[in-house]
Scaffold this motif. Structure first.
Motif, short mmCIF file in Angstrom:
data_model
loop_
_atom_site.label_atom_id
_atom_site.label_comp_id
_atom_site.label_asym_id
_atom_site.label_seq_id
_atom_site.Cartn_x
_atom_site.Cartn_y
_atom_site.Cartn_z
N THR A 94 -65.32 52.42 30.44
CA THR A 94 -66.53 52.52 29.36
C THR A 94 -67.37 53.60 29.75
N ASP A 95 -68.05 54.09 28.82
CA ASP A 95 -68.88 55.16 28.92
C ASP A 95 -69.87 55.24 27.95
N ASN A 96 -71.15 55.01 28.39
CA ASN A 96 -72.10 54.77 27.43
C ASN A 96 -73.46 55.16 27.99
N SER A 97 -74.29 55.70 26.90
CA SER A 97 -75.59 56.32 27.35
C SER A 97 -76.37 55.94 26.18
N ILE A 98 -77.85 56.10 26.75
CA ILE A 98 -78.99 55.99 25.90
C ILE A 98 -80.11 56.82 26.09
N PHE B 167 -61.71 40.63 38.36
CA PHE B 167 -61.27 42.05 38.30
C PHE B 167 -60.48 42.31 39.50
N GLU B 168 -59.63 43.25 39.59
CA GLU B 168 -59.07 43.89 40.67
C GLU B 168 -60.01 44.77 41.30
N PHE B 169 -60.60 45.14 40.63
CA PHE B 169 -61.80 46.40 41.16
C PHE B 169 -62.81 46.56 39.89
N MET B 170 -64.06 46.87 40.39
CA MET B 170 -65.03 47.33 39.32
C MET B 170 -65.81 48.30 39.99
N ASP B 171 -65.70 49.61 39.38
CA ASP B 171 -66.55 50.63 40.08
C ASP B 171 -67.50 51.39 38.88
N ILE B 172 -68.96 51.26 39.18
CA ILE B 172 -69.85 51.53 38.22
C ILE B 172 -70.74 52.79 38.68
N ARG B 173 -70.94 53.95 37.79
CA ARG B 173 -72.00 54.90 38.09
C ARG B 173 -72.91 54.97 37.13
N TRP B 174 -74.11 55.05 37.62
CA TRP B 174 -75.41 55.32 36.66
C TRP B 174 -75.81 56.48 37.02
N SER B 175 -76.28 57.42 35.83
CA SER B 175 -76.93 58.61 36.03
C SER B 175 -77.87 58.88 35.07
N TYR B 176 -78.86 59.62 35.51
CA TYR B 176 -80.18 59.85 34.60
C TYR B 176 -80.43 61.34 34.59
N ALA B 177 -80.70 61.66 33.33
CA ALA B 177 -80.89 63.17 33.07
C ALA B 177 -82.00 63.43 32.46
N GLU B 178 -82.97 64.30 32.56
CA GLU B 178 -84.05 64.76 31.84
C GLU B 178 -83.48 65.10 30.67
N GLU B 179 -84.13 64.67 29.54
CA GLU B 179 -83.83 65.04 28.15
C GLU B 179 -84.98 65.16 27.28
N ARG C 28 -82.06 60.46 29.46
CA ARG C 28 -80.83 60.09 29.26
C ARG C 28 -80.04 59.25 30.28
N MET C 29 -80.05 57.76 29.93
CA MET C 29 -79.38 56.93 31.09
C MET C 29 -78.03 56.68 30.77
N ARG C 30 -76.96 56.93 31.61
CA ARG C 30 -75.66 56.67 31.41
C ARG C 30 -75.04 55.70 32.43
N TRP C 31 -73.98 55.08 31.72
CA TRP C 31 -73.16 54.15 32.62
C TRP C 31 -71.82 54.45 32.28
#
Length: 164
Positions: free
Chosen positions: A14-18, A97-109, A114-117
């Motif tokens: 999944t790839d979501n941002s707000i 889950f066999e595995f669960m990896d998550i990356r959060w990123s934040y960018a000035e907009e 912009r917060m993205r998961w």
């Protein structure tokens, strides 16, 4: 994020941002303050920080009871890179889950952030839901949680706590 247990094809993604109308430092601080997550997310009842080594946190999350009364809980680990405004996380106790990896990123907009998961995972064959079903569930819930977080972070940015 590839580890020996997830070298096979990543099925769940999944790839979501707000957009959050608040400065990146404010958004970063509020969304990475683990003890306040039960106030920030609607699904978490409790967070217990188990260990901290530098900018890496190992913690237990407990959810509110589901419709059948079961309380889901697991241990995760998050490493914060404040300079790059990125967080990498994975479940230490993956449960179904066999595995669960998550990356959060934040960018000035513009005037905000912009917060993205991005979440990558695969369900165990014996899990009560398959990977496709969990992808749909996580994708939908991420959108709900991000909107709740956005509203709370923006409200806090408009009405900061008075200095003590």
């Amino acid at each position: 994020m590839s580890t020996p247990e997830n070298d096979g094809p990543t099925i769940g993604h999944t790839d979501n941002s707000i957009f959050i109308d608040a400065g990146i430092d404010h958004v970063w601080k509020m969304t990475n303050d683990l003890p306040t997550w039960p106030d920030l997310f609607t699904e978490y009842a409790e967070v217990e920080v188990l260990a901290q080594t530098g900018s890496t946190f190992r913690f237990r999350l407990k959810m509110h009871p589901d419709e059948s009364g079961r309380v889901w809980s697991w241990v995760s680990e998050r490493t914060l890179d404040e300079e790059r405004h990125e967080v990498v996380a994975h479940r230490v106790e993956p449960g179904p889950f066999e595995f669960m990896d998550i990356r959060w990123s934040y960018a000035e907009e513009g005037t905000g952030t912009r917060m993205r998961w991005v979440q990558d995972f695969r369900m165990r064959p014996e899990a009560p839901i398959d990977t496709a079903g969990m992808t749909e569930r996580i994708d939908g819930n991420s959108k709900i949680q991000m909107a709740v977080i956005r509203d709370k972070v923006e409200a806090a940015a408009r009405h900061p706590e008075p200095a003590r």
